[in-house]
Write a protein that holds these residues in place. Structure first.
Motif: not given
Length: 413
Positions: A233-234, A240-242, A251-254, A257-259
């Motif tokens: 989902l993220k 879409q944001l890109a 921020e979503q890609m970060i 990466q964390r998940i």
């Protein structure tokens, strides 16, 4: 000779005993009834030709019944089809031999009347026992003694035998055939049941392994299912944001990466829990698996520290010893009892003993790498592993970690 017997499974031993008993029936028929015509030949008749002919007739009948028994036992355990042709051959041969003996008695070639009923009954008794092995239904088994008794009585009456004697044929053949049929039928049922129990134990062992695989798959699914859904989902949101050139995509890609890193850590924890399971869990698992396989498994904790109080490295190494020993017990030998004893005294070395009976004297196949891997794991802790037969078909696996190494691990912890 000892290994030839001990290396067989319980079902194999029962089958060997059953076959040996039935093969003795061949010798019993020849010695008990084959030599009887020698004493039953009239003095006025040729003293050699007739007795030898009857002897060869009984020998051929006994061998044919033995062949039918051999094939029928293979059918009982499911290795071949029902030996119908051989059974028909036994019926025809038995009828021919019976008519021949009755005819010789009617024509006076056999002088002693007491010998004829015994010889006829012996032929039919052993044939009935062999034919019963080719049937599963008890009703059909009962039909064989009744049919043999009636047919013999009618044949005797047709050849001029008195009615009382013919009735005696019927009663003697009926009772003897019932006894032989019951004995052979019970032996076949017992052999079939033993093989079914042996197969059930194998199925239970496979189910236990499958259940453990399902548990691991379920744990992995519980850990990864939610995280992968969130990552998907993220990632879609970041795309879409890109496309809109929004700075929130970074921020979503970060967050993705964390998940992902968290999921990687959780997967490692699951695998570590599977590969380095708690020793207490492994001991209880071994008890459950071996008990499900029909063995009497006893896990013994003498006075001292419990398994959960040992250092994690020691628990992991000994847990692998328990797991490998359990696998070997299920795969090799024919164990009925198993003892797992953990001795972990205060200030002393830790000793794990896994001992089971029913071990074969020679390995069933090429040596595997399981024991070598266990020695490598224990060597990292300055431990030792001993494995081998200790007599009376018992196999012992002895793992030991010295006190010095335990103290170092406890200080480090």
């Amino acid at each position: 000779m000892t290994g030839w017997w001990k290396n067989r499974s319980s079902a194999g031993k029962v089958e060997l005993y059953t076959r040996g008993s039935f093969h003795l029936f061949v010798l019993l028929e020849i010695t008990s009834f084959g030599l009887m015509p020698v004493a039953a030949t009239a003095p006025s008749r040729p003293p050699v030709l007739l007795p030898l002919t009857l002897l060869f007739m009984v020998c051929g009948h006994a061998v044919l019944c033995g062949v039918l028994t051999h094939k029928a036992l293979h059918w009982v355990v499911g290795r071949r089809e029902r030996p119908t042709r051989t059974a028909v051959a036994v019926v025809v041969t038995t009828a021919a031999c019976t008519l021949a003996v009755l005819t010789l008695r009617a024509t006076g070639h056999i002088s002693e009347a007491a010998v004829t009923p015994t010889l006829v009954a012996g032929l039919i008794w052993f044939a009935s026992g062999s034919l019963v092995l080719c049937l599963r239904s008890v009703k059909r088994m009962l039909f064989i003694p009744a049919a043999a008794a009636v047919a013999t009585g009618l044949a005797a009456l047709a050849l001029g035998t008195p009615a009382a004697t013919a009735l005696g044929y019927c009663v003697g053949i009926l009772l003897g055939s019932l006894f032989f049929g019951a004995t052979c039928g019970f032996s076949a049922w017992l052999l079939r049941t033993v093989y079914e129990l042996d197969h059930s134990r194998e199925v239970q062992a496979r189910l236990a392994v499958a259940e453990e695989r399902l548990r691991f798959g379920r744990d992995l699914h519980d850990v990864m299912g939610r995280n992968l859904a969130v990552i998907a989902l993220k990632s879609e949101l970041a795309i879409q944001l890109a496309r809109r050139e929004r700075p929130e995509a970074v921020e979503q890609m970060i967050e993705v990466q964390r998940i992902a890193q968290e999921s990687q850590r959780e997967v490692r924890d699951v695998v570590r829990g599977y590969r380095e399971a708690d020793l207490s869990v492994e001991l209880e698992g071994a008890r459950g698996v071996l008990s499900a396989a029909g063995m009497d498994c006893r896990v013994d904790f003498p006075a001292g520290r419990r398994a959960t109080e040992l250092p994690p490295e020691v628990q992991s190494a000994l847990g692998w010893v328990v797991r490998e020993a359990t696998t070997n017990i299920l795969r090799h030998g024919d164990a009925h009892r198993c003892l797992i004893r953990l001795t972990a005294g205060e200030g002393g070395s830790v000793t794990l003993v896994v001992e089971n009976d029913g071990a074969p004297e020679a390995p069933a196949g090429p040596p595997g790498s399981g024991l070598a891997g266990l020695r490598e794991r224990l060597a990292a802790l300055d431990g030792t592993l001993q494995a081998g037969l200790v007599g009376d078909g018992r196999f012992r696996l002895l793992a030991q970690i010295p006190d010095r190494r335990l103290q170092e691990l406890e200080v480090r912890a």
